[in-house]
Design an enzyme around this catalytic site. Structure first.
Site, mmCIF file in Angstrom:
data_model
loop_
_atom_site.group_PDB
_atom_site.id
_atom_site.type_symbol
_atom_site.label_atom_id
_atom_site.label_comp_id
_atom_site.label_asym_id
_atom_site.label_seq_id
_atom_site.Cartn_x
_atom_site.Cartn_y
_atom_site.Cartn_z
ATOM 1 N N LYS A 13 94.653 -58.381 96.765
ATOM 2 C CA LYS A 13 94.226 -57.006 97.019
ATOM 3 C C LYS A 13 92.753 -56.799 96.731
ATOM 4 C CE LYS A 13 98.462 -54.376 96.400
ATOM 5 N NZ LYS A 13 99.284 -53.591 95.495
ATOM 6 N N LYS A 28 93.001 -56.089 80.310
ATOM 7 C CA LYS A 28 92.598 -54.696 80.528
ATOM 8 C C LYS A 28 91.604 -54.236 79.471
ATOM 9 C CE LYS A 28 94.531 -53.971 84.280
ATOM 10 N NZ LYS A 28 95.933 -54.125 84.608
ATOM 11 N N LYS A 38 94.413 -67.551 97.319
ATOM 12 C CA LYS A 38 95.378 -66.878 98.180
ATOM 13 C C LYS A 38 94.928 -65.451 98.474
ATOM 14 C CE LYS A 38 98.184 -65.902 94.119
ATOM 15 N NZ LYS A 38 99.347 -65.140 93.775
#
Ligand code: TRP
Length: 335
Positions: free
Chosen positions: A201, A116, A198
């Site tokens: 989002k 982050k 895979k």
């Protein structure tokens, strides 16, 4: 006669983005299986989202959607406590206590924190640094034993065990050390439609099937999946992108359908266009009822309110019990 108390399961769901097929087969299906066997607390992590998304304009929508989609998938608010993190104020109190047991050094070393910081160097706030403490709070607040989460949350869970240990060592045995929990077949990864990785989002939206996708969107995405002109010798090995189509078929199609295409592949008779059409229709059959149910729930704010209130009441009862024990253990009882 006392009924045997069920073991406690707790997990949190971030209210960001639309749920996709990977979330369903990875996480939600596990929750659904657990709700009968365990005392389950499933929480929408709205406070966690403030560490990276201080703008709350879309929060209500997102909270409603994540609740509706989980219920539409089969999560039963009468069995599990389904609630919002911010509705359980005991969270703030335990978070404060645990913060005294968390060291700056270990927090700075957390992988998600470092990610982050790299992504948003302009918003490195203290809430972000103590994200793992808040997650530990969610879990320890219910003295949960099992936490159904994916690999990406393992480090947070390990930190939770450390905080629990430290607390217990300093103030007395209060918290069990929680462990990750998955039914075996949860390890199944739902491959993306572009042949690599895979479903996720954030990545390529065309390669991910969302539970909110319209029928035609589902068809279009599947028909675009990569194939080739087919195997040239019997019983050949499948390239990854073909294996992926078979994997998706195994999630939603009938046994005899899968067997037909396996046989066709092994005999070099396979027609990928037909196979994808079949997969698309089976996928539509699977997703459409979930999408419709989620839409119906989203449109029913009274129902959502009731779900959140019932869930919060259950969670608060459990949390208040823990807080009482914690204050006692910490010697914060002065009269
Ligand atoms: N950090 C988790 C995630 O990013 C969400 C979460 C918040 C959670 N609190 C939790 C998961 C407690 C398990 C238990 O997905």
């Amino acid at each position: 006669m006392s009924e045997k108390k069920k073991e406690v399961v707790m997990s949190g769901i971030r209210p960001t983005g639309y749920l996709h097929l990977g979330n369903y087969f990875g996480a939600i299906r596990n929750y659904i299986k657990m709700q009968d066997e365990f005392e389950c607390f499933f929480m929408v992590a709205d406070l966690h989202s403030l560490t990276t998304h201080p703008d709350t304009k879309e929060l209500k929508q997102n909270v409603h959607r994540v609740l509706a989609e989980n219920i539409a998938c089969g999560l039963n608010p009468n069995k599990a406590a389904l609630y919002c993190q911010s509705h359980v104020h005991e969270t703030a109190e335990l978070y404060l206590y645990l913060n005294m047991l968390a060291y700056k050094g270990e927090l700075e070393k957390t992988a998600t924190f470092k990610d982050k910081v790299r992504q948003h160097p302009e918003n490195v706030n203290a809430g972000l640094l103590t994200y793992p403490v808040l997650m530990a709070t969610d879990i320890l607040l219910h003295r949960a034993k099992y936490v159904p989460v994916g690999k990406d949350q393992e480090q947070h869970l390990e930190m939770t065990r450390n905080f629990a240990q430290r607390f217990n060592h300093r103030y007395g045995e209060v918290f069990p050390e929680p462990i990750a929990f998955n039914f075996g077949d949860n390890l199944l990864k739902v491959p993306s439609l572009d042949g690599g990785g895979k479903m996720s989002k954030s990545e390529n939206q065309m390669a991910t099937l969302y539970l909110a996708d319209e029928d035609d969107t589902i068809r279009k995405k599947i028909m675009k999946a990569k194939t080739d002109s087919g195997p040239t010798e019997n019983n050949a090995a499948k390239p990854d992108y073909i294996e992926n189509i078979f994997l998706l078929m195994k999630l939603v199609s009938a046994e005899d359908v899968i067997k037909k295409y396996e046989d066709d592949f092994n005999n070099c008779l396979i027609r990928y266009g037909d196979m994808k059409k079949q997969l698309a229709e089976d996928m539509v059959q699977f997703i459409a009822p979930i999408r419709q149910k989620a839409l119906d729930i989203m449109a029913n704010e009274n129902y959502l309110k009731e779900v959140m209130e019932t869930g919060a009441a259950k969670a608060k009862e459990s949390a208040a019990g823990t807080i009482e024990i914690v204050r006692q253990a910490m010697g914060l009882k002065y009269y």
